[in-house]
Write an enzyme that holds these catalytic residues in place. Sequence first.
Site, short mmCIF file in Angstrom:
data_model
loop_
_atom_site.label_atom_id
_atom_site.label_comp_id
_atom_site.label_asym_id
_atom_site.label_seq_id
_atom_site.Cartn_x
_atom_site.Cartn_y
_atom_site.Cartn_z
N ARG A 154 50.39 53.08 36.40
CA ARG A 154 49.84 53.54 37.69
C ARG A 154 50.82 54.49 38.38
O ARG A 154 50.98 54.46 39.62
CB ARG A 154 49.54 52.36 38.61
CG ARG A 154 48.47 51.39 38.12
CD ARG A 154 47.11 52.03 38.06
NE ARG A 154 46.06 51.07 37.76
CZ ARG A 154 45.66 50.74 36.53
NH1 ARG A 154 46.22 51.31 35.47
NH2 ARG A 154 44.68 49.87 36.36
N SER A 222 41.13 47.62 42.14
CA SER A 222 42.29 46.78 42.44
C SER A 222 42.97 47.29 43.69
O SER A 222 43.34 48.46 43.77
CB SER A 222 43.30 46.83 41.28
OG SER A 222 42.72 46.39 40.08
N GLU A 318 47.82 49.53 45.46
CA GLU A 318 47.49 50.63 44.54
C GLU A 318 46.72 51.71 45.31
O GLU A 318 46.80 52.89 45.00
CB GLU A 318 46.63 50.10 43.38
CG GLU A 318 46.21 51.22 42.43
CD GLU A 318 45.24 50.77 41.35
OE1 GLU A 318 45.59 49.88 40.56
OE2 GLU A 318 44.13 51.33 41.31
P1 FAD Z 1 40.88 59.82 45.54
O1 FAD Z 1 40.77 58.45 46.11
O2 FAD Z 1 39.96 60.87 46.07
O3 FAD Z 1 42.36 60.31 45.61
C1 FAD Z 1 43.41 59.49 45.14
C2 FAD Z 1 44.76 60.18 45.42
O4 FAD Z 1 44.87 61.37 44.65
C3 FAD Z 1 44.91 60.63 46.86
O5 FAD Z 1 46.27 60.49 47.22
C4 FAD Z 1 44.54 62.11 46.84
O6 FAD Z 1 45.16 62.85 47.88
C5 FAD Z 1 45.04 62.52 45.48
N1 FAD Z 1 44.25 63.59 44.87
C6 FAD Z 1 42.93 63.54 44.55
N2 FAD Z 1 42.56 64.67 43.93
C7 FAD Z 1 43.66 65.45 43.85
C8 FAD Z 1 43.93 66.74 43.31
N3 FAD Z 1 42.98 67.49 42.73
N4 FAD Z 1 45.19 67.23 43.39
C9 FAD Z 1 46.17 66.52 43.97
N5 FAD Z 1 45.98 65.29 44.50
C10 FAD Z 1 44.74 64.76 44.45
N6 FAD Z 1 41.83 52.85 38.42
C11 FAD Z 1 42.38 52.60 37.22
O7 FAD Z 1 43.44 53.16 36.88
N7 FAD Z 1 41.80 51.74 36.33
C12 FAD Z 1 40.64 51.10 36.61
O8 FAD Z 1 40.14 50.34 35.79
C13 FAD Z 1 40.03 51.35 37.87
N8 FAD Z 1 38.89 50.71 38.21
C14 FAD Z 1 38.31 50.95 39.43
C15 FAD Z 1 37.11 50.30 39.73
C16 FAD Z 1 36.49 50.53 40.95
C17 FAD Z 1 35.19 49.81 41.26
C18 FAD Z 1 37.04 51.45 41.88
C19 FAD Z 1 36.36 51.74 43.18
C20 FAD Z 1 38.26 52.09 41.58
C21 FAD Z 1 38.90 51.85 40.36
N9 FAD Z 1 40.12 52.47 40.01
C22 FAD Z 1 40.67 52.25 38.78
C23 FAD Z 1 40.79 53.39 40.97
C24 FAD Z 1 40.23 54.82 40.94
O9 FAD Z 1 39.08 54.88 40.16
C25 FAD Z 1 41.25 55.82 40.38
O10 FAD Z 1 42.44 55.77 41.12
C26 FAD Z 1 40.74 57.25 40.38
O11 FAD Z 1 41.57 58.06 39.60
C27 FAD Z 1 40.62 57.83 41.79
O12 FAD Z 1 39.97 59.08 41.71
P2 FAD Z 1 39.39 59.77 43.02
O13 FAD Z 1 39.00 61.14 42.68
O14 FAD Z 1 38.33 58.92 43.61
O15 FAD Z 1 40.70 59.76 43.92
N1 EPU Z 2 42.82 36.23 36.96
C1 EPU Z 2 42.84 35.07 37.69
N2 EPU Z 2 41.77 34.78 38.50
C2 EPU Z 2 40.70 35.61 38.59
C3 EPU Z 2 40.67 36.80 37.85
C4 EPU Z 2 41.76 37.11 37.04
O1 EPU Z 2 43.79 34.29 37.62
O2 EPU Z 2 39.77 35.27 39.33
C5 EPU Z 2 43.97 36.53 36.09
C6 EPU Z 2 43.69 36.06 34.65
O3 EPU Z 2 44.91 35.55 34.15
C7 EPU Z 2 43.34 37.35 33.95
C8 EPU Z 2 44.26 38.33 34.67
O4 EPU Z 2 44.21 37.93 36.03
O5 EPU Z 2 43.62 37.30 32.58
C9 EPU Z 2 43.89 39.80 34.52
O6 EPU Z 2 42.59 40.03 35.05
P1 EPU Z 2 41.73 41.30 34.57
O7 EPU Z 2 41.60 41.33 33.10
O8 EPU Z 2 40.49 41.35 35.39
O9 EPU Z 2 42.66 42.54 34.92
P2 EPU Z 2 43.53 42.90 36.19
O10 EPU Z 2 44.99 42.80 35.83
O11 EPU Z 2 43.09 42.17 37.40
C10 EPU Z 2 43.77 45.41 35.53
C11 EPU Z 2 43.70 46.71 36.26
C12 EPU Z 2 42.25 47.15 36.39
C13 EPU Z 2 41.68 47.32 34.99
C14 EPU Z 2 41.76 46.00 34.25
C15 EPU Z 2 41.31 46.11 32.81
C16 EPU Z 2 45.61 46.85 37.73
C17 EPU Z 2 46.12 46.78 39.12
N3 EPU Z 2 44.32 46.60 37.56
O12 EPU Z 2 43.14 44.44 36.36
O13 EPU Z 2 42.23 48.41 37.05
O14 EPU Z 2 40.33 47.76 35.05
O15 EPU Z 2 43.13 45.52 34.25
O16 EPU Z 2 42.26 46.81 32.07
O17 EPU Z 2 46.38 47.17 36.82
C18 EPU Z 2 42.16 49.42 39.19
O18 EPU Z 2 43.28 49.89 38.94
O19 EPU Z 2 41.55 49.69 40.26
C19 EPU Z 2 41.52 48.53 38.23
C20 EPU Z 2 40.35 47.94 38.45
#
Ligand code: FAD
Ligand code: EPU
Length: 330
Positions: A154, A222, A318
């Site tokens: 991240r 997250s 995050e």
């Molecule tokens: P924004 O929220 O619009 O911007 C994020 C940051 O980037 C801000 O600081 C902004 O100023 C900057 N920025 C945006 N565009 C630019 C640009 N063109 N140039 C310079 N700076 C810029 N993330 C994960 O890594 N893994 C996941 O599994 C994951 N799951 C998610 C699930 C859900 C339901 C949600 C809502 C979010 C999840 N995220 C996850 C977080 C998110 O999807 C990512 O961080 C994504 O890359 C954000 O993109 P955005 O365009 O919406 O960013």
């Molecule tokens: N867990 C609990 N209780 C719960 C749920 C989860 O104890 O109710 C524990 C379990 O041990 C489980 C562990 O948390 O194994 C991990 O949970 P999960 O697999 O859902 O993944 P996560 O660590 O919570 C991360 C990323 C997600 C990404 C998933 C899958 C971060 C901060 N988050 O979540 O990214 O989608 O792994 O790879 O690294 C995001 O960044 O926004 C995001 C959703």
Amino acid sequence: MPGLRSYHSFHLSSSCDSLFVFEDVAQLQTALDNTSHYYLLGEGSNTLFTEDFTGTVLVNRIKGISTNVTETAVSLQVGAGENWHELVTFALKQGYHGLENLALIPGSVGACPIQNIGAYGVEVANFIESVDYIDLATFTQKRIAHDQCQFGYRDSIFKHTLAGKVVITQVNFKLPKNYKPVTTYGELAVLNQPNAQDIYNEVIRVRRKKLPDPAVLGNAGSFFKNPVIGLEQYQKLLSTHAEMPAYKVDKHHMKIPAAWLIDKLGFKGKTVGEVRCHPTQPLVLTNLGHASGEQVIQLARQIIDSVEQQFAITLEPEVRLVAKHGLITL
Ligand code: FAD
Ligand code: EPU
């Protein structure tokens, strides 16, 4: 005052002084010439506007995908305003494999290198060859190669030396043709000799089961990063919490699932006003409909304080929190 509810996935009812959508670099320049105080936005899936923002929100919608196929790899040059999941789907349909573990992550392509999006055993950095950006000090186009991006969990140079100094305009990907499915992450390990389409389908299925859909229940994924702690602290914690899950980062560090820490402290389902700690994935905070920025901050601080007290671990958000004058920390 333009409303920002539909411009960020947590859907807080904040506003900004003005909002400008740019589709190319010339439009970006015009917008910058007309504002001194701005926040750059992609799709707002990692940003919460906790108060009315006293500046201009600049929304990046630079589009375009071009491809170049060689014997060994596929190169994709993608406009920063393209949608990430649509890119993953497009690549899969063309038979370009590798991105499928990252299916259904919300957001724009331009934001993907910033926090090096990752899920289900894969990080986008594996496929980024270089990133094109506008250097805001000189308004010149620059390219930074993968090796200079300082990608981590991240993390990247865009959160440090280049934070606030650039606008990413294009991300250049390289997908090697010698594709091997990645099935290391828990839920994917059960698949039997999956192809890229199977992984794509399964990742989408699991994500839909575990994570709330922001279109239905506002959230930003997250809320906190999973903390990385030293081996010594990890072993000390194990002596009191033998069941604590952890993943090896390197010889000296372990990553602890923040969801487990928050779950252990009983926060699942806890609400402050209209903000709730999600009952099936406590690392996600949700907007029950009319949440306020203050309520988000209150619940987030309660979680940080409790985790700190109980485990001596400091959770780091995050998400990006934007208040009246710009980014704030918790
Ligand atoms: P924004 O929220 O619009 O911007 C994020 C940051 O980037 C801000 O600081 C902004 O100023 C900057 N920025 C945006 N565009 C630019 C640009 N063109 N140039 C310079 N700076 C810029 N993330 C994960 O890594 N893994 C996941 O599994 C994951 N799951 C998610 C699930 C859900 C339901 C949600 C809502 C979010 C999840 N995220 C996850 C977080 C998110 O999807 C990512 O961080 C994504 O890359 C954000 O993109 P955005 O365009 O919406 O960013
Ligand atoms: N867990 C609990 N209780 C719960 C749920 C989860 O104890 O109710 C524990 C379990 O041990 C489980 C562990 O948390 O194994 C991990 O949970 P999960 O697999 O859902 O993944 P996560 O660590 O919570 C991360 C990323 C997600 C990404 C998933 C899958 C971060 C901060 N988050 O979540 O990214 O989608 O792994 O790879 O690294 C995001 O960044 O926004 C995001 C959703």
